[in-house]
Scaffold this active site. Structure first.
Site, PDB file in Angstrom:
ATOM      1  N   GLU A  35       0.698  -1.150  -0.073  1.00 14.01           N
ATOM      2  CA  GLU A  35       0.095  -0.006   0.051  1.00 14.01           C
ATOM      3  C   GLU A  35       0.886   1.271  -0.081  1.00 14.01           C
ATOM      4  O   GLU A  35       0.555   2.387  -0.662  1.00 14.01           O
ATOM      5  CB  GLU A  35      -0.936   0.170   1.139  1.00 14.01           C
ATOM      6  CG  GLU A  35      -2.085  -1.148   1.089  1.00 14.01           C
ATOM      7  CD  GLU A  35      -3.005  -0.893   0.114  1.00 14.01           C
ATOM      8  OE1 GLU A  35      -2.923   0.412  -0.710  1.00 14.01           O
ATOM      9  OE2 GLU A  35      -3.703  -1.723  -0.326  1.00 14.01           O
ATOM     10  N   TYR A 118      -6.032   6.617   4.079  1.00 18.27           N
ATOM     11  CA  TYR A 118      -6.390   5.601   2.936  1.00 18.27           C
ATOM     12  C   TYR A 118      -5.670   4.442   3.364  1.00 18.27           C
ATOM     13  O   TYR A 118      -6.509   3.466   3.314  1.00 18.27           O
ATOM     14  CB  TYR A 118      -6.005   6.282   1.438  1.00 18.27           C
ATOM     15  CG  TYR A 118      -5.987   4.797   0.714  1.00 18.27           C
ATOM     16  CD1 TYR A 118      -6.680   4.218   0.160  1.00 18.27           C
ATOM     17  CD2 TYR A 118      -4.476   4.350   0.363  1.00 18.27           C
ATOM     18  CE1 TYR A 118      -6.577   3.176  -0.489  1.00 18.27           C
ATOM     19  CE2 TYR A 118      -4.158   3.372  -0.167  1.00 18.27           C
ATOM     20  CZ  TYR A 118      -5.427   2.688  -0.815  1.00 18.27           C
ATOM     21  OH  TYR A 118      -5.095   1.454  -1.376  1.00 18.27           O
ATOM     22  N   ASP A 136      -9.937   5.554  -2.002  1.00 18.17           N
ATOM     23  CA  ASP A 136      -8.726   6.213  -2.884  1.00 18.17           C
ATOM     24  C   ASP A 136      -9.387   6.869  -3.958  1.00 18.17           C
ATOM     25  O   ASP A 136     -10.658   7.088  -4.341  1.00 18.17           O
ATOM     26  CB  ASP A 136      -7.879   5.111  -3.203  1.00 18.17           C
ATOM     27  CG  ASP A 136      -8.646   4.198  -4.181  1.00 18.17           C
ATOM     28  OD1 ASP A 136      -9.766   4.094  -4.198  1.00 18.17           O
ATOM     29  OD2 ASP A 136      -7.496   3.676  -5.167  1.00 18.17           O
TER      30      ASP A 136
END
Length: 294
Positions: A35, A118, A136
DNA sequence: GAGACGTGGGG
DNA sequence: TCCCCAAGTCT
């Protein structure tokens, strides 16, 4: 006509990419790393780096023990190298404060360096199977088109968007995870920013934007085009490229390091170097000598 | 809340 | 070639 969630889940089951961090056996730490690497960086470019990275530093403690120089070199090609340093700090925090286990709660996740709203939600959802609101740019674009009938979401996340997305998130954690990954993937593969593949979209028959004839961006104020040529950012990038290319243990004097970087503003190269030093992206192995930070 | 912050591939 | 970006975060 299926339920929205069922439709997206079915589409995902059939079209999801085989990304390395989606394979069985990936640890929560591996998900977190993926991520952070994917922040503002195309997933296709992240995949090969992630595989090498996880093989080299499988656990948080491994990364925390690595030198910043090695970490920055391994980050090559992903951009925004400060993320690499933050990820290393994040690893140290997980290894220290959390006994090596990636926390499950969004609050604790957000306390980690480089982890914002996020990423915290994504890790809670994708690594731990928790119900979290993953918002996102992909999800925002899909929801804006399907529900609002507009081409693109506003530059900054609004409370209305958040509320709308929250109302769509399934109550059941497992279903929420499937919804999150499904909508994200749909935005990444089909409902793209530039040339959306509407004929292949499972939501085409209920998309307000599509039904309205896919009108181009109404009048939504678009983000100003990213300044680049002649910017400090460009100069910083060039300095970092030179340092990354240096053999291990080598260093450069300021004149060598900044040679040929002259810009419209003659002060720029030195300003860039000063900024990199302040950010911890450049080290001084000896007075007047520069290299990646050790 | 605006602005800073990299990089390399696609159209 | 040139423009536009691509799973945000931090200050």
């Amino acid at each position: 006509m299926h339920d929205l969630h069922t439709t997206v889940a079915a589409w995902y089951a059939r079209h999801a990419r085989d990304l390395p961090w989606r394979r069985p056996g990936t640890t929560p730490w591996g998900v977190l790393v993926s991520e952070v690497m994917s922040q503002q960086t195309p997933v296709a470019r992240v995949a090969p780096v992630w595989e090498q990275w996880m093989e080299r530093w499988p656990r948080p403690a491994d990364l925390a023990a690595a030198s910043p120089a090695d970490v920055l070199r391994a980050w090559h090609g992903l951009g925004y190298p400060r993320r690499a340093l933050r990820l290393r700090e994040c690893a140290a925090a997980v290894a220290g404060r959390f006994a090596g286990e990636v926390p499950e709660g969004e609050e604790e996740l957000r306390s980690l360096p480089g982890v914002g709203d996020y990423t915290a939600a994504a890790v809670a959802s994708f690594a731990h199977g928790r119900r979290a609101l993953v918002l996102d740019t992909n999800v925002r674009r899909v929801l804006t088109r399907v529900s609002e009938g507009r081409a693109l979401p506003p530059p900054a996340l609004t409370v209305a968007e958040r509320a709308h997305a929250a109302g769509l998130l399934p109550a059941d954690p497992a279903l929420a995870v499937r919804w999150n990954e499904g909508v994200m993937e749909l935005g990444a593969l089909v409902c793209t920013a530039r040339s959306p593949r509407c004929p292949q979209c499972p939501l085409a028959d209920r998309c307000r934007w599509r039904l309205a004839g896919s009108p181009p961006d109404a009048d939504a104020p678009r983000r100003r085009t990213q300044a680049w040529h002649g910017t400090d950012r460009q100069a910083r990038g060039r300095v970092m490229a030179r340092l990354r290319a240096l053999p291990d243990g080598a260093s450069l004097a300021e004149e060598e390091l900044l040679a040929g970087l002259t810009a419209a503003d003659p002060q720029q190269p030195q300003r860039a170097l000063a900024g990199l030093l302040a950010d911890g992206l450049v080290g001084q192995p000896a007075p007047g000598r520069y290299a990646l930070p050790s």
